[in-house]
Design an enzyme around this catalytic site. Sequence first.
Site, PDB file in Angstrom:
ATOM      1  N   LYS A 124       0.942  -1.220   0.044  1.00 52.79           N
ATOM      2  CA  LYS A 124       0.052  -0.041   0.180  1.00 52.79           C
ATOM      3  C   LYS A 124       0.934   1.154   0.100  1.00 52.79           C
ATOM      4  O   LYS A 124       0.584   2.252  -0.732  1.00 52.79           O
ATOM      5  CB  LYS A 124      -0.805  -0.054   1.161  1.00 52.79           C
ATOM      6  CG  LYS A 124      -1.780   1.211   1.097  1.00 52.79           C
ATOM      7  CD  LYS A 124      -2.407   1.703   2.462  1.00 52.79           C
ATOM      8  CE  LYS A 124      -1.440   2.218   3.263  1.00 52.79           C
ATOM      9  NZ  LYS A 124      -2.036   2.656   4.755  1.00 52.79           N
ATOM     10  N   ASP A 138      -6.621   1.670   1.708  1.00 49.85           N
ATOM     11  CA  ASP A 138      -6.329   1.902   3.088  1.00 49.85           C
ATOM     12  C   ASP A 138      -7.749   1.859   3.863  1.00 49.85           C
ATOM     13  O   ASP A 138      -8.762   1.313   3.122  1.00 49.85           O
ATOM     14  CB  ASP A 138      -5.943   3.576   3.273  1.00 49.85           C
ATOM     15  CG  ASP A 138      -7.078   4.472   2.729  1.00 49.85           C
ATOM     16  OD1 ASP A 138      -8.032   4.201   2.371  1.00 49.85           O
ATOM     17  OD2 ASP A 138      -6.590   5.825   3.151  1.00 49.85           O
TER      18      ASP A 138
END
Length: 211
Positions: free
Chosen positions: A121, A139
């Site tokens: 990420k 997220d």
Amino acid sequence: MRTKKDINAIKNLFLENFKDAGSELRFQNLYELLVCVMLSAQCTDRRVNLITPSLFEAYPDVASLAQANLASVKALISSCSFFNNKAENLIKMAKSVMSEFDGEIPTTEKELMSLAGVGQKTAHVVLIEHFGSNLMAVDTHVFRVAHRLGLSRGKTPEAVELDLTKAFKTQLNTLHQAMVLFGRYTCKAIKPNCKECFLNELCSSKDKNFS
């Protein structure tokens, strides 16, 4: 899962309402961006933006951070969640950049993920922000929005990322930022603003009526 027609409608509405979407983190270069994104894990962008001015004044580049005193870094980021681990990872990251990449922050996903504290990420967010790469990063906001809109049933961020990438295919960088901002200010975890949501008619969530 949604029909192709629904997916295209959701995509177009996101792009229409967030055509200039970008990160709310404040940074001046790739080094600062990477540090900001590392700090933002399970921490608000607002908090990170309060922390980083002093941190970057003390350690303005990767070379200085590589030589940083751990206690000093911990003190500077102490109001950030998991600051002990993050301080250690920041210094380890900087040391690796100096020793393995000649002092230059790497710019590929694989190389970024070789750095301490940098997962998929984080790497994707860096590449999205710095290069506008056609990538999705998931997220907590994107995870929540994807499920509420019926775009994914994935149990992990990686699974949701794969679903969103397959569904949207293009302009993923803008769509990532759009979903983050949408989740942060409209489709909030508690008391989402459903009445004023531009996706209300397309929302498949059982939670759509709880505001």
